[in-house]
Design an enzyme around this catalytic site. Structure first.
Site, PDB file in Angstrom:
ATOM      1  CG  HIS A 122      -1.954  -1.015   1.200  1.00  0.00           C
ATOM      2  ND1 HIS A 122      -1.808  -2.421   1.914  1.00  0.00           N
ATOM      3  CD2 HIS A 122      -3.088  -1.230   0.430  1.00  0.00           C
ATOM      4  CE1 HIS A 122      -2.778  -3.039   1.722  1.00  0.00           C
ATOM      5  NE2 HIS A 122      -3.689  -2.446   0.961  1.00  0.00           N
ATOM      6  CG  HIS A 133      -4.219  -5.771  -3.162  1.00  0.00           C
ATOM      7  ND1 HIS A 133      -3.594  -4.512  -3.516  1.00  0.00           N
ATOM      8  CD2 HIS A 133      -4.810  -5.576  -2.073  1.00  0.00           C
ATOM      9  CE1 HIS A 133      -4.089  -3.770  -2.612  1.00  0.00           C
ATOM     10  NE2 HIS A 133      -4.790  -4.373  -1.530  1.00  0.00           N
ATOM     11  CB  CYS A 138     -11.637  -4.166   5.189  1.00  0.00           C
ATOM     12  SG  CYS A 138     -12.845  -3.029   5.124  1.00  0.00           S
ATOM     13  CG  HIS A 186      -5.689  -7.702   2.077  1.00  0.00           C
ATOM     14  ND1 HIS A 186      -5.627  -6.895   3.230  1.00  0.00           N
ATOM     15  CD2 HIS A 186      -5.739  -6.844   1.077  1.00  0.00           C
ATOM     16  CE1 HIS A 186      -5.611  -5.654   2.809  1.00  0.00           C
ATOM     17  NE2 HIS A 186      -5.645  -5.457   1.471  1.00  0.00           N
ATOM     18  CD  GLU A 227      -9.868  -6.085  11.298  1.00  0.00           C
ATOM     19  OE1 GLU A 227     -11.038  -5.456  11.310  1.00  0.00           O
ATOM     20  OE2 GLU A 227      -8.926  -6.207  10.132  1.00  0.00           O
ATOM     21  CE1 TYR A 279     -10.950   1.013  -1.891  1.00  0.00           C
ATOM     22  CE2 TYR A 279     -11.773  -1.519  -1.966  1.00  0.00           C
ATOM     23  CZ  TYR A 279     -10.943  -0.434  -1.438  1.00  0.00           C
ATOM     24  OH  TYR A 279     -10.169  -0.698  -0.070  1.00  0.00           O
ATOM     25  CD  GLU A 321      -6.405  -0.104   0.917  1.00  0.00           C
ATOM     26  OE1 GLU A 321      -6.184  -0.994  -0.212  1.00  0.00           O
ATOM     27  OE2 GLU A 321      -6.351  -0.495   1.887  1.00  0.00           O
ATOM     28  CD  GLU A 367      -8.275  -3.453  -0.825  1.00  0.00           C
ATOM     29  OE1 GLU A 367      -7.237  -3.673  -0.128  1.00  0.00           O
ATOM     30  OE2 GLU A 367      -9.563  -3.373  -0.490  1.00  0.00           O
ATOM     31  CD1 TRP A 424     -30.163  -1.779   5.575  1.00  0.00           C
ATOM     32  CD2 TRP A 424     -27.999  -1.406   6.013  1.00  0.00           C
ATOM     33  NE1 TRP A 424     -29.647  -1.723   4.510  1.00  0.00           N
ATOM     34  CE2 TRP A 424     -28.351  -1.533   4.598  1.00  0.00           C
ATOM     35  CE3 TRP A 424     -26.743  -1.264   6.270  1.00  0.00           C
ATOM     36  CZ2 TRP A 424     -27.389  -1.383   3.644  1.00  0.00           C
ATOM     37  CZ3 TRP A 424     -25.629  -1.499   5.309  1.00  0.00           C
ATOM     38  CH2 TRP A 424     -26.079  -1.265   4.110  1.00  0.00           C
TER      39      TRP A 424
END
Length: 195
Positions: free
Chosen positions: A31, A38, A73, A75, A93, A110, A119, A121, A149
């Site tokens: 990054h 990626h 988020c 990878h 996390e 994005y 970023e 990705e 929501w």
């Protein structure tokens, strides 16, 4: 004699423009201003009442510190399935498991930039229900909040709720009722994520 701690690099999967794997790179080195494309993922975690978990990225993070965003988020490691990667990162996390994990935006892609860090990705998006209480890892997550929501979605869409660039675009593309949405076909995932 000095003890040296060997760090195992966290590898990310590098992609070509068609979503095929073209190699790996150390996440800590990938990054920057010229971040290569990626593979990543995003997850929106809900509770039984339909509230979404919104998280603030830890202030010490190298990329997008302090930014409010979706629940998690990450990878996938080389050879790791996206569902397994989602479960691993949510546990790491947020200290909870997930159930009803559903792929909703298999083709999300994005780019975003903050203070010279980019970023870039292909980032399939999942929704899930939290399977237990949330206990954040302070190295990853500064703060958390559960938000209804519909209100969260409306505030992101009208610009009154500040969130990460990727979260804003994902919310635009997510269905009005993400938990009730049918699963997207895995054949729509980037080729590197189909295995």
């Amino acid at each position: 004699m000095t003890d040296t701690v060997q760090r195992t690099p966290e590898l990310v999967v590098l992609l070509d423009e068609d979503g095929g794997a073209v190699g790996t790179a150390d996440k800590s080195q990938v990054h920057h201003a010229g971040t290569p494309l990626h593979l990543a993922f995003s997850c929106y975690l809900f509770d039984e009442a339909g509230n979404v978990l919104v998280t603030q990225r830890a202030l010490a993070k190298r990329t997008f510190p302090g930014v409010w965003t979706n629940s998690c988020c990450g990878h996938p490691a080389p050879g790791e399935s996206l569902p397994d990667a989602v479960r691993r990162r949510v546990q790491q996390e947020l200290g909870t498991g997930v159930r009803d994990l559903t792929l909703v935006l298999p083709r999300f892609r994005y780019t975003a930039e903050q203070e010279g860090v980019v970023e870039n990705e292909m980032c399939p998006v999942f929704v899930a229900v939290a399977d237990g209480p949330v206990t954040r890892d302070p190295d990853e997550v500064e703060a958390t909040t559960w938000e209804p929501w519909p209100e969260f979605r409306a505030a992101v869409l009208d610009g009154s709720r500040t969130v990460s660039a990727w979260c804003r675009e994902q919310v635009r593309q997510l269905p009005e009722d993400p938990l009730g949405a049918p699963a997207a076909p895995t054949s729509d995932l980037p080729a590197a994520a189909r295995g």
